[in-house]
Design a protein around this motif. Structure first.
Motif, PDB file in Angstrom:
ATOM      1  N   ASP A  44      -9.047   7.912   4.799  1.00  0.00           N
ATOM      2  CA  ASP A  44      -8.040   6.963   5.265  1.00  0.00           C
ATOM      3  C   ASP A  44      -6.636   7.418   4.866  1.00  0.00           C
ATOM      4  O   ASP A  44      -5.861   6.670   4.267  1.00  0.00           O
ATOM      5  CB  ASP A  44      -8.347   5.563   4.708  1.00  0.00           C
ATOM      6  CG  ASP A  44      -7.461   4.508   5.347  1.00  0.00           C
ATOM      7  OD1 ASP A  44      -6.937   4.775   6.453  1.00  0.00           O
ATOM      8  OD2 ASP A  44      -7.267   3.437   4.735  1.00  0.00           O
ATOM      9  N   ARG A  86       4.276  -4.509   3.932  1.00  0.00           N
ATOM     10  CA  ARG A  86       3.174  -3.842   4.608  1.00  0.00           C
ATOM     11  C   ARG A  86       3.717  -3.152   5.848  1.00  0.00           C
ATOM     12  O   ARG A  86       4.435  -3.780   6.638  1.00  0.00           O
ATOM     13  CB  ARG A  86       2.087  -4.855   4.993  1.00  0.00           C
ATOM     14  CG  ARG A  86       0.867  -4.161   5.594  1.00  0.00           C
ATOM     15  CD  ARG A  86      -0.292  -5.130   5.806  1.00  0.00           C
ATOM     16  NE  ARG A  86      -0.062  -5.983   6.945  1.00  0.00           N
ATOM     17  CZ  ARG A  86      -0.154  -7.303   6.918  1.00  0.00           C
ATOM     18  NH1 ARG A  86      -0.470  -7.933   5.801  1.00  0.00           N
ATOM     19  NH2 ARG A  86       0.063  -8.017   8.000  1.00  0.00           N
ATOM     20  N   ASP A  87       3.405  -1.878   5.970  1.00  0.00           N
ATOM     21  CA  ASP A  87       3.803  -1.130   7.155  1.00  0.00           C
ATOM     22  C   ASP A  87       5.273  -1.303   7.462  1.00  0.00           C
ATOM     23  O   ASP A  87       5.652  -1.680   8.565  1.00  0.00           O
ATOM     24  CB  ASP A  87       2.963  -1.586   8.361  1.00  0.00           C
ATOM     25  CG  ASP A  87       1.505  -1.281   8.116  1.00  0.00           C
ATOM     26  OD1 ASP A  87       1.221  -0.266   7.456  1.00  0.00           O
ATOM     27  OD2 ASP A  87       0.662  -2.071   8.557  1.00  0.00           O
ATOM     28  N   ARG A 123       7.339  -3.432   6.710  1.00  0.00           N
ATOM     29  CA  ARG A 123       7.889  -4.780   6.895  1.00  0.00           C
ATOM     30  C   ARG A 123       7.605  -5.650   5.684  1.00  0.00           C
ATOM     31  O   ARG A 123       6.641  -5.432   4.957  1.00  0.00           O
ATOM     32  CB  ARG A 123       7.268  -5.447   8.117  1.00  0.00           C
ATOM     33  CG  ARG A 123       7.676  -4.844   9.426  1.00  0.00           C
ATOM     34  CD  ARG A 123       7.252  -5.774  10.546  1.00  0.00           C
ATOM     35  NE  ARG A 123       7.610  -5.211  11.842  1.00  0.00           N
ATOM     36  CZ  ARG A 123       6.857  -4.337  12.499  1.00  0.00           C
ATOM     37  NH1 ARG A 123       5.705  -3.951  11.988  1.00  0.00           N
ATOM     38  NH2 ARG A 123       7.258  -3.878  13.656  1.00  0.00           N
ATOM     39  N   SER A 181       2.460   0.930  12.197  1.00  0.00           N
ATOM     40  CA  SER A 181       1.394   0.122  12.768  1.00  0.00           C
ATOM     41  C   SER A 181       0.316  -0.029  11.705  1.00  0.00           C
ATOM     42  O   SER A 181       0.090   0.868  10.915  1.00  0.00           O
ATOM     43  CB  SER A 181       0.830   0.827  14.001  1.00  0.00           C
ATOM     44  OG  SER A 181       0.372   2.101  13.627  1.00  0.00           O
ATOM     45  N   PRO A 182      -0.322  -1.156  11.704  1.00  0.00           N
ATOM     46  CA  PRO A 182      -1.306  -1.394  10.640  1.00  0.00           C
ATOM     47  C   PRO A 182      -2.423  -0.354  10.698  1.00  0.00           C
ATOM     48  O   PRO A 182      -2.712   0.189  11.755  1.00  0.00           O
ATOM     49  CB  PRO A 182      -1.818  -2.790  10.940  1.00  0.00           C
ATOM     50  CG  PRO A 182      -1.408  -3.095  12.327  1.00  0.00           C
ATOM     51  CD  PRO A 182      -0.244  -2.253  12.652  1.00  0.00           C
ATOM     52  N   PRO A 183      -3.039  -0.128   9.578  1.00  0.00           N
ATOM     53  CA  PRO A 183      -4.076   0.885   9.499  1.00  0.00           C
ATOM     54  C   PRO A 183      -5.170   0.678  10.554  1.00  0.00           C
ATOM     55  O   PRO A 183      -5.699   1.635  11.088  1.00  0.00           O
ATOM     56  CB  PRO A 183      -4.665   0.699   8.110  1.00  0.00           C
ATOM     57  CG  PRO A 183      -3.687  -0.111   7.353  1.00  0.00           C
ATOM     58  CD  PRO A 183      -2.785  -0.792   8.315  1.00  0.00           C
ATOM     59  N   GLU A 209      -5.873  -7.474   5.784  1.00  0.00           N
ATOM     60  CA  GLU A 209      -7.241  -7.834   6.140  1.00  0.00           C
ATOM     61  C   GLU A 209      -7.673  -8.950   5.216  1.00  0.00           C
ATOM     62  O   GLU A 209      -7.162  -9.093   4.122  1.00  0.00           O
ATOM     63  CB  GLU A 209      -8.191  -6.637   5.934  1.00  0.00           C
ATOM     64  CG  GLU A 209      -7.844  -5.429   6.774  1.00  0.00           C
ATOM     65  CD  GLU A 209      -8.456  -4.171   6.172  1.00  0.00           C
ATOM     66  OE1 GLU A 209      -9.275  -4.288   5.256  1.00  0.00           O
ATOM     67  OE2 GLU A 209      -8.073  -3.083   6.621  1.00  0.00           O
ATOM     68  N   GLU A 217       2.035   6.092  11.774  1.00  0.00           N
ATOM     69  CA  GLU A 217       1.080   5.046  11.479  1.00  0.00           C
ATOM     70  C   GLU A 217       1.656   3.967  10.609  1.00  0.00           C
ATOM     71  O   GLU A 217       1.207   2.840  10.615  1.00  0.00           O
ATOM     72  CB  GLU A 217      -0.122   5.677  10.787  1.00  0.00           C
ATOM     73  CG  GLU A 217      -0.917   6.490  11.766  1.00  0.00           C
ATOM     74  CD  GLU A 217      -2.160   6.967  11.100  1.00  0.00           C
ATOM     75  OE1 GLU A 217      -3.065   6.137  10.947  1.00  0.00           O
ATOM     76  OE2 GLU A 217      -2.210   8.136  10.723  1.00  0.00           O
ATOM     77  N   ARG A 259       0.831  -1.196   0.000  1.00  0.00           N
ATOM     78  CA  ARG A 259       0.000   0.000   0.000  1.00  0.00           C
ATOM     79  C   ARG A 259       0.872   1.255   0.000  1.00  0.00           C
ATOM     80  O   ARG A 259       2.072   1.195   0.184  1.00  0.00           O
ATOM     81  CB  ARG A 259      -0.916  -0.010   1.232  1.00  0.00           C
ATOM     82  CG  ARG A 259      -1.880  -1.161   1.212  1.00  0.00           C
ATOM     83  CD  ARG A 259      -3.008  -0.927   2.172  1.00  0.00           C
ATOM     84  NE  ARG A 259      -3.733   0.286   1.814  1.00  0.00           N
ATOM     85  CZ  ARG A 259      -4.711   0.792   2.557  1.00  0.00           C
ATOM     86  NH1 ARG A 259      -5.064   0.221   3.682  1.00  0.00           N
ATOM     87  NH2 ARG A 259      -5.328   1.882   2.174  1.00  0.00           N
ATOM     88  N   LYS A 299      -2.903   8.265   5.599  1.00  0.00           N
ATOM     89  CA  LYS A 299      -1.937   7.886   6.619  1.00  0.00           C
ATOM     90  C   LYS A 299      -1.017   9.039   6.896  1.00  0.00           C
ATOM     91  O   LYS A 299      -0.147   9.379   6.102  1.00  0.00           O
ATOM     92  CB  LYS A 299      -1.081   6.736   6.101  1.00  0.00           C
ATOM     93  CG  LYS A 299      -1.670   5.392   6.304  1.00  0.00           C
ATOM     94  CD  LYS A 299      -0.538   4.421   6.197  1.00  0.00           C
ATOM     95  CE  LYS A 299      -1.029   3.024   5.997  1.00  0.00           C
ATOM     96  NZ  LYS A 299       0.129   2.147   5.819  1.00  0.00           N
ATOM     97  N   ALA A 300      -1.226   9.657   8.026  1.00  0.00           N
ATOM     98  CA  ALA A 300      -0.372  10.772   8.415  1.00  0.00           C
ATOM     99  C   ALA A 300      -0.269  10.756   9.918  1.00  0.00           C
ATOM    100  O   ALA A 300      -1.116  10.182  10.597  1.00  0.00           O
ATOM    101  CB  ALA A 300      -0.973  12.094   7.946  1.00  0.00           C
ATOM    102  N   THR A 301       0.766  11.369  10.466  1.00  0.00           N
ATOM    103  CA  THR A 301       0.885  11.364  11.922  1.00  0.00           C
ATOM    104  C   THR A 301      -0.149  12.293  12.538  1.00  0.00           C
ATOM    105  O   THR A 301      -0.386  12.255  13.729  1.00  0.00           O
ATOM    106  CB  THR A 301       2.290  11.822  12.355  1.00  0.00           C
ATOM    107  OG1 THR A 301       2.555  13.081  11.739  1.00  0.00           O
ATOM    108  CG2 THR A 301       3.343  10.840  11.953  1.00  0.00           C
ATOM    109  N   THR A 334      -3.086  -5.529   2.445  1.00  0.00           N
ATOM    110  CA  THR A 334      -3.889  -4.725   3.368  1.00  0.00           C
ATOM    111  C   THR A 334      -3.895  -5.291   4.773  1.00  0.00           C
ATOM    112  O   THR A 334      -4.256  -4.598   5.721  1.00  0.00           O
ATOM    113  CB  THR A 334      -5.339  -4.643   2.886  1.00  0.00           C
ATOM    114  OG1 THR A 334      -5.844  -5.982   2.786  1.00  0.00           O
ATOM    115  CG2 THR A 334      -5.431  -3.968   1.543  1.00  0.00           C
TER     116      THR A 334
END
Ligand SMILES: Nc1ncnc2c1ncn2[C@@H]1O[C@H](COP(=O)(O)OP(=O)(O)OP(=O)(O)O)[C@@H](O)[C@H]1O
Ligand SMILES: Nc1ncnc2c1ncn2[C@@H]1O[C@H](COP(=O)(O)OP(=O)(O)OP(=O)(O)O)[C@@H](O)[C@H]1O
Ligand SMILES: [Mg+2]
Ligand SMILES: [Mg+2]
Lengths: 344, 533, 320, 344
Positions: B390, B220-221, B223, D6-8, B245, D3, B45, B392-394, B243
């Motif tokens: 959705d 993912r993330d 890793r 860590s996973p969403p 999921e 983030e 992603r 992705k930001a701090t 994802t």
């Protein structure tokens, strides 16, 4: 404007003419954009005074351009690689003073040196000081990553202060003959400084046009990341350019000293604006990656011609500065329209 | 993960790579192995760390920890860029050209071989030949900045592929190419692969992965989560790995067409010389209209005229019956036209500013009384956007320059949606966005329409166009065909390329704007649109 | 059509700068004197305080046929080469206000800057009774005139008034810098007794404004008065003396500068020569190593003689 | 931790700690990066002289900063919106001179005006001249599209020349009382100029932070194309900012005139470098879109404190300039490391 401005459909159409006359490349026009300005100045000069077109006067103009010209050469190289160096205007004064301080006799003259080295080393010492100043700027900009404009502005103040401190504000006359030679010698009836300056411009122009390290400057100035991705050692080359810039400024200091017969305490004071003006109206971009040395040279000549023509034309002293500023703006506007490119 | 060996030596192996940007962990002990001659896909992603790995593998970034080896030998030292270049060539996600320099020089940047003095004429000739091999018709003496996005991308591709490197990394090379361009690229890649060159290929288009690659690695993330042969790996499983999921409901397909409402956007005789011929377009409430066209077909220009970024030569635009002053973004915005620009770096984002500021740029007048902008409301607004898209930001305060490409794109979309536009004009809105976010973003476009607005989707991606109620294909500045829902891929592609049964009369297409009458050549569900003169 | 006559050639005049009162007055006197006939001058040039421009202007002037040059090189070293060139061409040079270090000059016309420093020191020393604390607002450290004033002032103070503490403040000839530094000094030493302004044109108004703001501007003679001596003799200074705001100034004779610059330039054209010794206008010509110098008087102006007709600033008032 | 680590799914979870310490935002540190420098200077000042911490001295420092401060305020606004204006340093002198020329009596005083307007109009006229100069810069930069650095450099020379031409190089004393009032009045025991300057900084800071047109400057400076696509009227706002910059410079000229008792012929001469230095060490980016007015203010105070401390410390005049340059560089380096960001 986005790429859609020229869709392939239209692109394909105007590709033919583009290939047919590759000389009409706007990049080439840009280098010549000051030529009309120079011609206009020439015509005005001719009208205001018959003395304008004399050999003596024209050689005088060129000779007076040499020191400024070398600073512009240095600044042009630095600007093309995407940096700035304001401290050049102090280096032109400090480098000779430091070098002479190291070699001049400790007693006798008004300016007491340290007599650490023999007199003939003055020239190499001066150049070394210039390169060292450039390298120090490189350290601040590339290693400490501080803003180059302000770092070199600080250096400008500091180096001028160092010069004043060492020379106690005096001019230094009686410089060693070797140090004064280049600035005052005549070769083939033309000042040596003129030959040297032209040679350096030609050399620089060739390097920028045809040598890979020269071309690298454009890549670095145009997009440093892309340059790095292409395997160019961006930091190393930038550092070298900054050192070369300092060296050229020191060399300009040597020519200045010979030309005017002494190291003046205010040598170069306030020149940096002129240096930038000459470079930019000559087509060098302040954002890096653009411009040629030929353009920079026309910039210098334009500024110097303006002063010459104003003097010959007998502009009232109270209004010279006003006119000078106005002409810079007019030249800038003309060069913008003859080159046909927006500047930014 | 990096441990599998099957006899072939590793062209490149990365182990335990850690890379942090301030508080952001971009890679956390990730690694991968590309074996010689292999076509290896890397997917994940947005913000998974793919591009970061690429910069580590090409020596552009120094990892905080970890090891990279090429063919078993340790990687060149840090800063030895020439050394890295000998081992790996790369097409970066970001454009890595020097805009002021010529095409030829960009192609040979950093490797003017042999002679001390550069011989420009010879260089230009070689460059011309090289480009011709990619079907790119660009003058080697032209400056890069005068080239289109696609031509520029091909210059970068040609440069990377012509190195003779045994390993080539391509970070989303297809994001800026149209279908034809992708075809040419893939043909070239296959032939290189036949000669034993290894690839690391990054894309958000999974069908490209299936088409081209043998092995796929999923991040993912930050890793590594999976490395597997492509064959036999179902797409669902791949998406699930990306994802984290279980593959949810099948990809959202377009909700059944409801009867379209009142017209929200209408253009009459809108034309821009050299870009597109007079266009009459009607978008109704609840409707998503696709403007499909290859690069340079003029469809982007239509989008830009609609939102006021460019002034048309002729024609009128009205929103909900009220005329809009053309060529003025503020007026278009005021009238309710929202805009997602094509190039997020150029027209979308203010890189140094925060997510909140970027997302609220168009609604600055709604965040407080009397021209004030209240930080609390700004943050609140941004939080809502971050949650609903959705992103992705701090947090709302993070500068957008620190986001991954896909998340930056979402910020741009947030900005367009902020005003709750009557018409959303989106140019390639899913550019560089990962599969899951892509569905989400297209869902957003759909929702906007379902909420009673209209949307115009300018794109050449079939995935994007699938959400449309109607698709108009644009070729050489003219609308050549219209499709209702339920079109078939090949028909649409053919129409976009100016062929097929929907082709406009005659094989030759004059450049738009010549003023040549081009009768009504649309056929399709509605007769109201098309070019007229 | 000045100089259509040009029997003995024309005079080339370079102005060092035009952005100060003093030099503008000088220019006005020059133009007035030129209108009174005699060999004419080429149009004036302006070198904007840049020695390189002095050289290029002078070259342009000689290219146009100037047979005598009047200049005021504010840098005394870097004019040497140009002076040598002019000597080769047998063009007499009158240097106004500064004395070139090297290179032949026909005549230097200036008041003695060392004398300025000394006179100021003596005046202050006397007024303060040989003790106290004074601030010295210096000019640009690389200007010869400023340096001469500073050195003379310092050595005189050291020798004659060792109990006076001197605070030297470098200002680059800038009023706001002078004011800032003086303000800092006043914060540190509110008991300041005297101030020496090396250039009234630049420092007078800022100093007065500061003293006024600090309520330190007390009439001369009253307790707490700070003794101020200035330099230049511009009209503002004379006004301030009349008003009792400052005590004295040294009148740098702009009118005499202009008058005798032209006088010697014309004499040079006519091929006259001079010898050391007293002149007919109350000054002395002295021999210097590269020529002669006419040391013009620089009178000390105090309340007693502030209305003297002979002061150039007073004539200027009248002229208008 | 972000983030990405860590996973969403966990996104909602780690929102809590994030909210807990929002103050650790690096952008906030940047604005304070000069505070340590100011503290160090304060300690040094305290050591070299007990007079440093007196009310008189500190108010003096602040008062001396007002004129420079207003120029920095103007330049900061212009820099934030991605432009540059060098001509501010001439506007501060020209605007008062032009205004006074229009109102001063035609006879009597040494400086003869035109007496076209009544004396009380001097202040509004001066401000109007400043705004007009800014608008002229805007015309050159935005309409003719010439390089802003050089165009305003030309303006700098031209306007200074115009001032010299009009004033004939004289200082102008005896200005109308209304014109001198603001620069020399005291309000509540503190110079009015200080109150006004602080108020303008506060106003500007509020506008930049909380008004939509103020915030637009950041967008324009950060990416003008994106700003345009977001419906911001880029050219119009830039033009206004340039005019406001000129107006602020003219206002600084009014304060200067009152403060120093006359319009000096060299008013502002050579200030522009200091203006840039103050803005940049205060965290304003020369590339636009970054920095705050608070930072700029600390930059001004730093420069002024340096001079104050050097004067109190009795640095020998020959070495003040050297030390000054060195301190600028040191401050730059410190502010780069306390802000933790690379500058460029
Ligand atoms: N220069 C940088 N400064 C700060 N953070 C960065 C930087 N570059 C990348 N990051 C962060 O590192 C993480 C990984 O980014 P990366 O660009 O590698 O993602 P990606 O997988 O390539 O995503 P995309 O598919 O959107 O291109 C992201 O969270 C991003 O915000
Ligand atoms: N114009 C240019 N374009 C692209 N790359 C360049 C250019 N000029 C220099 N380089 C690159 O810059 C780097 C530094 O050059 P340099 O020649 O010093 O490399 P080197 O490996 O240290 O020595 P050598 O010159 O012997 O190869 C090299 O990688 C070179 O390829
Ligand atoms: Mg990426
Ligand atoms: Mg992406």
């Amino acid at each position: 404007m986005t790429e859609t401005a020229s869709p392939p459909a239209a692109g394909a159409v105007d590709k033919a003419p583009r290939r047919g006359r590759p000389r009409l490349d706007p990049a080439r026009w840009r280098d010549l954009s000051l030529v009309p300005v120079i011609l206009v100045l020439g015509v005005i000069g001719f009208i205001v005074s018959p003395a304008f077109l004399t050999r003596d006067n024209l050689i005088g103009v060129v000779q007076q351009s040499t020191e400024l010209g070398l600073l512009v050469l240095a600044e042009a190289l630095i600007l093309i690689s995407g940096r700035m160096d304001l401290s050049l205007e102090s280096t032109i004064g400090l480098a000779p003073v430091l070098a002479l301080w190291l070699v001049m006799p400790a007693h006798g003259a008004r300016f007491a040196g340290l007599e650490l080295f023999p007199a003939w080393t003055a020239v190499p010492l001066c150049l070394a000081v210039g390169a060292a100043v450039g390298a120090a700027n490189g350290f601040l900009i590339l290693k400490l990553r501080v803003n180059g404009f302000i770092a070199t502005l600080g250096m400008l103040t500091m180096l001028r202060g160092l010069q004043v401190g060492i020379s106690e504000g005096q001019s230094i006359g009686n410089v060693p003959a070797s140090f004064a030679y280049l600035g005052k010698a005549d070769w083939l009836g033309v000042p040596a400084a003129v030959w040297i300056c032209l040679a350096l411009f030609a050399l620089g122009g060739t390097a920028l046009g045809y040598l890979r390290h020269g071309r690298a400057l454009y890549a670095i100035g145009g997009n440093p990341e892309a340059a790095r991705a292409a395997g160019i050692r961006v930091d190393r080359i930038t550092w070298i350019v900054l050192a070369v810039g300092g060296l050229l400024a020191a060399f300009a200091g040597i020519l200045y000293t010979g030309h005017y017969g002494a190291v003046s305490a205010s040598q170069g004071n306030g020149w940096i604006f002129q240096v930038f003006a000459a470079a930019v109206i000559g087509g060098i971009s302040l954002k890096g990656g653009r411009g040629t040395l030929f353009g920079a040279l026309t910039g210098v000549l334009t500024l110097q011609l303006v002063i010459n023509v104003m003097t010959l034309g007998g502009v009232p002293p109270l209004w010279t500065q006003f006119l000078n500023g106005m002409i810079i703006i007019v030249a800038l506007v003309i060069s913008r329209f003859t080159s046909g490119e927006k500047q930014d | 993960m990096a441990g599998q060996t099957d006899g072939r030596p590793a062209a490149v192996r990365a182990e335990g790579i850690v890379k942090r940007y301030g508080p952001t962990v971009a890679l956390e002990g990730a690694g991968l192995t590309v074996r010689a001659g292999e076509a290896h896909a890397l997917v994940g992603r947005n913000g998974a760390g793919k591009s970061t790995l690429v910069s580590v593998l090409t020596g552009m970034e120094r990892p905080d920890a970890g090891r990279v080896t090429f063919g078993g030998e340790p990687a060149p030292g840090w800063g030895d860029t020439a050394g890295w270049q000998r081992r790996v060539a790369c097409v970066y996600q970001k454009s890595m050209t020097v805009p002021e320099l010529t095409v030829a020089e960009n192609l040979y940047l950093g490797r003017f071989q042999g002679e001390r003095v550069i011989r420009w004429r010879a260089l230009r000739e070689r460059a011309g030949e090289l480009l011709a091999g990619y079907g790119v018709d660009a003058d080697p003496a032209a400056r890069i900045k005068d080239l289109g996005v696609e031509q520029r991308q091909f210059v970068e591709i040609a440069r990377a592929l012509s190195f003779g490197a045994r390993l080539i990394i391509l970070d989303e090379p297809t994001a800026r190419l149209d279908a034809a361009g992708i075809g040419r690229l893939f043909a070239r890649l296959r032939s290189l692969r036949a000669r034993g060159v290894a690839f690391l290929f990054i894309s958000h288009h999974l069908q490209e992965v299936y088409e081209l690659c043998d092995t796929v690695t999923v991040f993912r993330d930050a890793r590594h989560v999976l490395t597997a042969p492509v064959a036999g790996l179902p797409e669902d499983a791949l998406v699930a790995a990306m994802t984290g999921e279980e593959a949810g409901a099948a990809r959202r397909s377009r909700t059944a067409a409801r009867p379209p409402g009142e017209p929200v956007l209408r253009t009459e005789g809108l034309a821009l010389e050299g870009h597109f011929a007079p266009l009459d377009l009607t978008v109704r409430a609840g409707e998503v209209v696709g403007l499909a066209g290859a690069t340079g077909s003029g469809n982007t220009a239509i989008g830009e005229v609609l939102v006021g970024l460019r002034a048309p030569d002729r024609g009128r635009i009205s929103v909900r019956g009220r005329p809009v002053r053309t060529g003025s973004v503020p007026h278009a915005l005021e009238a309710g036209i929202g805009y997602v620009p094509e190039d997020r770096h150029r027209e979308g984002l203010v890189p140094g500013r925060s997510v909140a500021e970027n997302a609220t740029l168009t609604v600055a007048d709604q965040l407080g009384p009397m021209g004030t902008v209240l930080p609390a409301r700004t943050r609140e607004f941004a939080r809502r956007m971050i949650a609903s898209l959705d992103i992705k930001a701090t947090g709302p305060g993070q500068p957008v320059s620190g986001l991954s490409g896909g998340n930056q794109q979402k910020v741009v979309i947030a900005r367009a949606l902020a005003r709750e536009p009557a018409v959303l004009v989106a140019v390639r809105p899913t550019n560089g966005v990962d599969v899951k976010s892509k569905d989400a973003l297209l869902g957003v476009v759909r929702d906007v329409a379902d909420g009673g607005s209209g949307a115009v989707l300018v794109s050449d991606e079939l995935d994007d166009l699938r959400v449309c109620d109607r698709v108009l294909t644009v070729f050489h500045g003219r609308v050549t065909a219209a499709f209702g829902a339920g079109w078939r891929d090949h028909e649409l592609v053919a129409a976009m390329e100016g062929m097929g049964e929907h082709d406009a009369p005659g094989g030759e297409h004059p450049p738009a704007g010549e003023g040549r009458p081009a009768g009504r050549d649309t056929e399709g569900t509605e007769g109201t649109e098309g070019t007229a003169s | 059509n000045r100089g259509s006559d040009a029997a003995g050639g024309r005079i080339g005049i370079d102005m060092p700068r035009t952005d100060t009162d003093f030099w503008n007055s000088y220019q006005q006197y020059l133009e007035k004197d030129l209108d009174h006939g005699g060999p004419a001058a080429l149009p004036l040039s302006n070198s904007q305080n840049d020695i390189a421009k002095v050289v290029s202007n002078v070259q342009a002037l000689t290219d146009q046929g100037a047979k005598a040059i009047v200049m005021a090189p504010q840098d005394t070293g870097a004019i040497a080469a140009e002076l040598r060139r002019l000597a080769e061409k047998k063009i007499p040079v009158v240097s106004v206000d500064t004395r070139p270090d090297e290179g032949k000059v026909y005549m230097v016309v200036r008041a003695d800057n060392r004398a300025y420093g000394e006179k100021s020191c003596e005046y202050l020393g006397r007024r303060l009774g040989g003790r106290g604390r004074v601030a010295e607002l210096q000019g640009d450290l690389s200007s010869i005139n400023g340096r001469d004033r500073s050195e003379a002032f310092a050595s005189c103070m050291r020798k004659k008034f060792p109990r006076i503490t001197v605070h030297e403040l470098a200002t680059d000839w800038k009023g706001e810098v002078a004011s800032a530094k003086l303000q800092s000094l006043l914060a540190q030493h509110p008991d300041l007794d005297g101030i020496y302004l090396q250039a009234g044109g630049a420092f007078l108004q800022p100093t007065l404004a500061l003293l006024e703001q600090k309520k330190l501007l007390k009439p001369a003679g009253s307790a707490g008065h700070i003794t101020v001596i200035s330099n230049d003799g511009i009209p503002d200074e004379l006004d301030a003396i009349r008003a009792g705001k400052i005590d004295a100034t040294l009148s740098q004779p702009a009118d005499l500068y202009a008058k005798y610059a032209l006088y010697y330039a014309r004499a040079g054209l006519a091929g006259k020569t001079f010898r050391p010794g007293p002149t007919d206008h109350g000054s002395t010509i002295v021999r210097i190593k590269n020529g002669l110098e006419d040391q013009l008087p620089a009178p000390l102006v105090t309340k007693a003689n502030v209305d003297d007709e002979k002061l150039w600033a007073n004539q200027l008032e009248k002229k208008k």
